[in-house]
Write a protein that holds these residues in place. Structure first.
Motif, PDB file in Angstrom:
ATOM      1  N   GLY A 242      -5.015  -3.476  -2.158  1.00 15.60           N
ATOM      2  CA  GLY A 242      -5.369  -2.637  -1.016  1.00 15.60           C
ATOM      3  C   GLY A 242      -4.204  -2.360  -0.090  1.00 15.60           C
ATOM      4  O   GLY A 242      -4.368  -1.676   0.921  1.00 15.60           O
ATOM      5  N   ALA A 243      -3.016  -2.866  -0.416  1.00 10.76           N
ATOM      6  CA  ALA A 243      -1.831  -2.637   0.418  1.00 10.76           C
ATOM      7  C   ALA A 243      -1.404  -1.176   0.277  1.00 10.76           C
ATOM      8  O   ALA A 243      -1.147  -0.712  -0.846  1.00 10.76           O
ATOM      9  CB  ALA A 243      -0.696  -3.564  -0.005  1.00 10.76           C
ATOM     10  N   PRO A 244      -1.309  -0.415   1.374  1.00 13.09           N
ATOM     11  CA  PRO A 244      -1.042   1.028   1.267  1.00 13.09           C
ATOM     12  C   PRO A 244       0.197   1.377   0.462  1.00 13.09           C
ATOM     13  O   PRO A 244       0.182   2.325  -0.335  1.00 13.09           O
ATOM     14  CB  PRO A 244      -0.913   1.460   2.730  1.00 13.09           C
ATOM     15  N   VAL A 245       1.288   0.640   0.657  1.00 12.70           N
ATOM     16  CA  VAL A 245       2.509   0.940  -0.085  1.00 12.70           C
ATOM     17  C   VAL A 245       2.291   0.751  -1.578  1.00 12.70           C
ATOM     18  O   VAL A 245       2.737   1.561  -2.405  1.00 12.70           O
ATOM     19  CB  VAL A 245       3.675   0.069   0.414  1.00 12.70           C
ATOM     20  N   VAL A 246       1.592  -0.313  -1.950  1.00 11.84           N
ATOM     21  CA  VAL A 246       1.338  -0.577  -3.365  1.00 11.84           C
ATOM     22  C   VAL A 246       0.419   0.500  -3.942  1.00 11.84           C
ATOM     23  O   VAL A 246       0.619   0.965  -5.075  1.00 11.84           O
ATOM     24  CB  VAL A 246       0.739  -1.986  -3.553  1.00 11.84           C
ATOM     25  N   VAL A 247      -0.581   0.910  -3.178  1.00 12.57           N
ATOM     26  CA  VAL A 247      -1.497   1.962  -3.634  1.00 12.57           C
ATOM     27  C   VAL A 247      -0.731   3.231  -3.981  1.00 12.57           C
ATOM     28  O   VAL A 247      -0.936   3.846  -5.035  1.00 12.57           O
ATOM     29  CB  VAL A 247      -2.573   2.244  -2.570  1.00 12.57           C
ATOM     30  N   LEU A 248       0.161   3.632  -3.100  1.00 13.19           N
ATOM     31  CA  LEU A 248       0.952   4.829  -3.356  1.00 13.19           C
ATOM     32  C   LEU A 248       1.909   4.624  -4.528  1.00 13.19           C
ATOM     33  O   LEU A 248       2.093   5.519  -5.369  1.00 13.19           O
ATOM     34  CB  LEU A 248       1.721   5.226  -2.104  1.00 13.19           C
ATOM     35  N   ASP A 249       2.502   3.438  -4.611  1.00 14.61           N
ATOM     36  CA  ASP A 249       3.453   3.162  -5.693  1.00 14.61           C
ATOM     37  C   ASP A 249       2.790   3.240  -7.067  1.00 14.61           C
ATOM     38  O   ASP A 249       3.380   3.758  -8.021  1.00 14.61           O
ATOM     39  CB  ASP A 249       4.086   1.786  -5.508  1.00 14.61           C
ATOM     40  N   VAL A 250       1.570   2.702  -7.182  1.00 16.43           N
ATOM     41  CA  VAL A 250       0.926   2.711  -8.512  1.00 16.43           C
ATOM     42  C   VAL A 250       0.548   4.128  -8.928  1.00 16.43           C
ATOM     43  O   VAL A 250       0.601   4.464 -10.117  1.00 16.43           O
ATOM     44  CB  VAL A 250      -0.298   1.772  -8.571  1.00 16.43           C
ATOM     45  N   SER A 267      -7.056  -1.873   4.896  1.00 20.99           N
ATOM     46  CA  SER A 267      -7.583  -2.085   6.248  1.00 20.99           C
ATOM     47  C   SER A 267      -7.458  -0.836   7.105  1.00 20.99           C
ATOM     48  O   SER A 267      -8.173  -0.667   8.083  1.00 20.99           O
ATOM     49  CB  SER A 267      -6.857  -3.257   6.920  1.00 20.99           C
ATOM     50  N   GLY A 268      -6.529   0.062   6.757  1.00 19.91           N
ATOM     51  CA  GLY A 268      -6.355   1.291   7.537  1.00 19.91           C
ATOM     52  C   GLY A 268      -5.494   1.052   8.767  1.00 19.91           C
ATOM     53  O   GLY A 268      -5.077  -0.070   9.081  1.00 19.91           O
ATOM     54  N   GLY A 269      -5.197   2.136   9.468  1.00 27.53           N
ATOM     55  CA  GLY A 269      -4.437   2.038  10.706  1.00 27.53           C
ATOM     56  C   GLY A 269      -2.942   2.037  10.541  1.00 27.53           C
ATOM     57  O   GLY A 269      -2.198   1.829  11.509  1.00 27.53           O
ATOM     58  N   ARG A 270      -2.459   2.281   9.318  1.00 29.83           N
ATOM     59  CA  ARG A 270      -1.019   2.271   9.085  1.00 29.83           C
ATOM     60  C   ARG A 270      -0.601   3.631   8.535  1.00 29.83           C
ATOM     61  O   ARG A 270      -1.223   4.150   7.604  1.00 29.83           O
ATOM     62  CB  ARG A 270      -0.635   1.177   8.097  1.00 29.83           C
ATOM     63  N   THR A 271       0.460   4.200   9.105  1.00 30.41           N
ATOM     64  CA  THR A 271       0.974   5.493   8.668  1.00 30.41           C
ATOM     65  C   THR A 271       2.256   5.294   7.874  1.00 30.41           C
ATOM     66  O   THR A 271       3.131   4.522   8.271  1.00 30.41           O
ATOM     67  CB  THR A 271       1.255   6.405   9.877  1.00 30.41           C
ATOM     68  N   ILE A 272       2.366   5.990   6.730  1.00 33.41           N
ATOM     69  CA  ILE A 272       3.526   5.874   5.855  1.00 33.41           C
ATOM     70  C   ILE A 272       4.113   7.257   5.633  1.00 33.41           C
ATOM     71  O   ILE A 272       3.378   8.218   5.348  1.00 33.41           O
ATOM     72  CB  ILE A 272       3.136   5.243   4.501  1.00 33.41           C
ATOM     73  N   ASP A 273       5.427   7.371   5.765  1.00 32.74           N
ATOM     74  CA  ASP A 273       6.113   8.626   5.470  1.00 32.74           C
ATOM     75  C   ASP A 273       6.211   8.761   3.956  1.00 32.74           C
ATOM     76  O   ASP A 273       6.881   7.958   3.293  1.00 32.74           O
ATOM     77  CB  ASP A 273       7.505   8.611   6.102  1.00 32.74           C
ATOM     78  N   PHE A 274       5.531   9.776   3.393  1.00 34.07           N
ATOM     79  CA  PHE A 274       5.400   9.850   1.943  1.00 34.07           C
ATOM     80  C   PHE A 274       5.348  11.296   1.493  1.00 34.07           C
ATOM     81  O   PHE A 274       4.752  12.155   2.158  1.00 34.07           O
ATOM     82  CB  PHE A 274       4.112   9.122   1.517  1.00 34.07           C
TER      83      PHE A 274
END
Length: 348
Positions: A242-250, A267-274
């Motif tokens: 559920g880690a956002p960075v890992v989700v995008l990486d996979v 959990s939400g609430g985190r913004t990632i430049d992607f």
């Protein structure tokens, strides 16, 4: 009787009640003596006051949705006294929606489902509980020490069921599977992948502790690198962190015609430049599928029971890193560094 209860929405309200009422007859004909309940992230969130709904007209919720017990009585004759049993967590909504009407309550469309120990149904963390026969899953007696793993196994049995259904859209012969996260869901997902004869890789951030050994015992490969550093393109990825960075990486790592199952909850609430455009281009041009999966229906619970029956019982037992007597319940809901699956024991 004893029961572990919380006041939903109130952090720190977890308590052991010694005089909780016996389960009401309307809960079901099957009366079960509780042996154990598992503790997972959802339970932690409920204890923290972040989630959970009490049954209508009540202010407290009996905790526990990962169950194991022995049948005391079943007038329907579906089960026999002494049978090992687990309770299905989710029940269909009362409307019912089209999916709930055909027993696919894991795919409920209106959100009016109920769940033991989570949403409007009392949980299994009590000395005795009741179920309707169709929500009681019998287990092989050999699983008496590890049958509490059935609920998380049902979650990954559903994930694999849907992965394989999606794969049938083409001539699909997957070989390499990546599991991100070596918690209970990730390790059980790896177990079911090895039972399918696939080459399995598990990625987690901890280089030591019990996880590398458990992965190696499956004949799988353990990694502590980032997803992008892996030197192969998986045909299937089951994302369990559920880690956002890992989700995008996979989603970026999956191979051509690949399937990504998101089984972890962010959990939400985190913004990632992607670069979302680049991801879109890759998914479209490579015919990839990304889907989410949660919960399970009766078919998946039965598949999970069969999978546990085929597994090495010693390996399954090693997933349970702590067994805590119910009288010491607070320790079970306090995380320790090497925890994989923590279990609260009701048996004396």
């Amino acid at each position: 009787m004893r029961a572990l209860t919380v006041t939903p929405g109130v952090a720190g309200s977890l308590r052991l009640v010694d005089d909780h009422p016996e389960p009401a007859a309307e809960e079901g004909a099957v009366l079960v003596e509780s042996l154990a309940v598992g503790v997972c992230g959802t339970d932690q969130e409920i204890v923290a006051g972040e989630y959970g709904q009490a049954p209508p007209g009540e202010t407290s919720l009996v905790l526990g949705h990962e169950s194991l017990g022995r049948v005391l009585e079943d007038p329907s004759g579906t089960l026999q006294p002494g049978d090992l049993v687990a309770g299905i967590v989710r029940h269909p909504d009362p409307v019912p929606c089209p999916n709930c009407a055909i027993g696919e309550w894991d795919m409920c469309r209106n959100g009016r489902f109920t769940e033991h120990g989570i949403k409007e149904l009392p949980g299994f963390a009590r000395d005795r509980w009741r179920l309707q026969p169709r929500f009681a899953v019998g287990l092989d007696p050999a699983l008496a020490d590890v049958g509490v793993l059935l609920e998380p196994t049902s979650v990954v049995a559903k994930a694999w069921d849907h992965i394989e259904r999606i794969g049938q859209r083409a001539d699909w012969q997957p070989q390499h599977v990546l599991i991100t996260g070596a918690g209970p869901i990730g390790l059980l997902a790896a177990l079911l992948a090895t039972q399918r004869g696939l080459t399995v890789h598990v990625l987690d951030r901890y280089p030591s502790g019990p996880k590398p050994g458990l992965v190696a015992a499956l004949g799988a490969t353990y990694h502590t690198s980032t997803v992008s550093e892996l030197d192969f393109e998986p045909d299937v990825i089951v994302e369990c962190t559920g880690a956002p960075v890992v989700v995008l990486d996979v989603m970026c790592k999956i191979g051509h015609n690949g399937v990504v199952c998101l089984a972890g909850v962010s959990s939400g609430g985190r913004t990632i430049d992607f670069d979302a455009g680049a991801l879109n281009r890759a998914l479209v041009l490579e015919n990839n599928v990304v889907f989410g999966s949660v919960n399970a229906n009766r078919r998946h619970w039965d598949l999970a029971a069969a999978a546990l029956g085929r597994a090495d019982p010693d390996w399954l037992a090693a997933l349970i890193t702590r067994r805590v007597p119910v009288a010491e319940y607070a320790a079970a809901y306090t995380a320790e560094p090497d925890d994989i699956k923590v279990v609260v024991e009701f048996r004396d």
